[in-house]
Design an enzyme around this catalytic site. Structure first.
Site, PDB file in Angstrom:
ATOM      1  N   ASP A   1       0.836  -1.197   0.000  1.00 40.46           N
ATOM      2  CA  ASP A   1       0.000   0.000   0.000  1.00 40.46           C
ATOM      3  C   ASP A   1       0.877   1.256   0.000  1.00 40.46           C
ATOM      4  OD1 ASP A   1      -2.452   1.285   0.048  1.00 40.46           O
ATOM      5  OD2 ASP A   1      -2.536   1.353   2.244  1.00 40.46           O
ATOM      6  N   HIS A   2       0.489   2.256  -0.774  1.00 38.24           N
ATOM      7  CA  HIS A   2       1.172   3.560  -0.791  1.00 38.24           C
ATOM      8  C   HIS A   2       2.693   3.475  -0.928  1.00 38.24           C
ATOM      9  CE1 HIS A   2      -2.346   6.029   0.030  1.00 38.24           C
ATOM     10  NE2 HIS A   2      -2.726   5.116   0.901  1.00 38.24           N
TER      11      HIS A   2
ATOM     12  N   HIS B   1      -7.910   9.590   5.059  1.00 35.19           N
ATOM     13  CA  HIS B   1      -7.245   8.563   5.866  1.00 35.19           C
ATOM     14  C   HIS B   1      -7.418   8.914   7.345  1.00 35.19           C
ATOM     15  CE1 HIS B   1      -4.760   7.963   2.100  1.00 35.19           C
ATOM     16  NE2 HIS B   1      -5.144   6.735   2.374  1.00 35.19           N
TER      17      HIS B   1
ATOM     18  N   GLY C   1      -9.303   5.323   2.793  1.00 33.98           N
ATOM     19  CA  GLY C   1      -9.909   6.054   3.909  1.00 33.98           C
ATOM     20  C   GLY C   1     -11.256   5.480   4.320  1.00 33.98           C
TER      21      GLY C   1
HETATM   22  P1  13P Z   1      -8.304   4.303   7.013  1.00 32.63           P
HETATM   23  O1  13P Z   1      -7.175   4.100   7.958  1.00 32.63           O
HETATM   24  O2  13P Z   1      -8.925   5.669   7.116  1.00 32.63           O
HETATM   25  O3  13P Z   1      -9.343   3.235   7.110  1.00 32.63           O
HETATM   26  O4  13P Z   1      -7.699   4.260   5.549  1.00 32.63           O
HETATM   27  C1  13P Z   1      -6.848   3.209   5.206  1.00 32.63           C
HETATM   28  C2  13P Z   1      -6.243   3.445   3.879  1.00 32.63           C
HETATM   29  O5  13P Z   1      -6.783   4.102   3.029  1.00 32.63           O
HETATM   30  C3  13P Z   1      -4.926   2.829   3.643  1.00 32.63           C
HETATM   31  O6  13P Z   1      -4.410   3.128   2.391  1.00 32.63           O
END
Ligand code: 13P
Length: 244
Positions: free
Chosen positions: A31-32, A131, A160
């Site tokens: 992720d990211h 997020h 998010g």
């Molecule tokens: P949240 O932590 O707001 O649920 O979002 C997680 C997210 O988007 C991780 O990439």
């Protein structure tokens, strides 16, 4: 944001083993990823998909960087998610929360250009989620989501997820969201279980007991979200997801 807590190279084999034992297909997804270096490390670790997040760059630069990563990943069979527009806030962050900034929402026309030029496999869109926690109520721009889905024919991703009402999730999924990123609430559930256990047993000194509490909190939260997303039994029948 988790690199402070885990060593990707040490963790990947453990997660792969768990994935192999699972009776359903499991994607091992980064992720990211913010740099080419991190993406390449993830590929070496055996991740099956990555997110490259170039959302802070202007459109042309985001396209250029994302395309380079798509070319590399596709040459070894790894799929790529990218982000256009910006989902702000801090994953797992503070209690204070964030308000979404409409000027950073995804432009549907730019989304079409971005997907066409990068060849990306999935697109994370900014339509009102943040997020971490929300300051006030989340207000999702469903018209924008419908317009993006009309112009783009790859799976759309909603980041998010924490704090989004169940009904909003259902509507977003109907309109084209195929993957939801959901983290902060699992962290809260884990911490709450640990607090509760320590409240009941203040003399507890077995740290692994607290890890088990965290696991239960996370599992309950994930189970609930799978139901909300309509994903229960998704892999019980042959479908394109399970055959890939
Ligand atoms: P949240 O932590 O707001 O649920 O979002 C997680 C997210 O988007 C991780 O990439």
């Amino acid at each position: 944001v988790h690199f402070d807590y885990v060593d990707m190279e040490a963790m990947a084999p453990v997660v792969q083993r768990a994935a192999q034992l699972a009776p359903i297909p499991v994607a091992l997804h980064l992720d990211h990823g913010l740099s080419l270096q991190t993406i390449v490390r993830a590929i070496r670790c055996g991740f099956t998909s990555v997110m490259y997040d170039g959302s802070e760059y202007p459109l042309e630069e985001n396209i250029r960087r994302t395309k380079q990563i798509v070319d590399i990943c596709h040459s070894v069979g790894v799929t790529v998610e990218a982000e256009l527009g910006q989902v702000t806030g801090g994953e797992g962050g503070s209690k204070e929360g964030t308000v979404a900034e409409p000027s950073l929402f995804t432009d549907p026309q730019e989304a079409a250009v971005f997907v066409e030029e990068t060849g990306v496999d999935a697109l994370a869109v900014a339509i009102g989620t943040v997020h971490g926690l929300y300051k006030g109520e989340p207000k999702l721009d469903f018209d924008r989501l419908a317009e993006i889905a009309r112009r783009v024919d790859i799976p759309l991703v909603l980041h998010g997820g924490t704090g989004v009402p169940d009904e909003d999730f259902k509507r977003a999924i109907q309109l084209g969201i195929c993957k939801v990123n959901f983290y902060t609430q699992t962290s809260i559930a884990a911490v709450n279980r640990i607090k509760e256990r320590l409240r009941k047993e203040p003399d507890l000194i077995k740290f692994p007991e607290l890890l088990l509490e965290a696991k239960i909190g996370i599992k309950e939260t994930v189970k609930r979200q799978i139901q909300v997303f309509g994903s229960v039994g998704m892999c019980d029948h042959p479908n394109p997801l399970c055959s890939s």
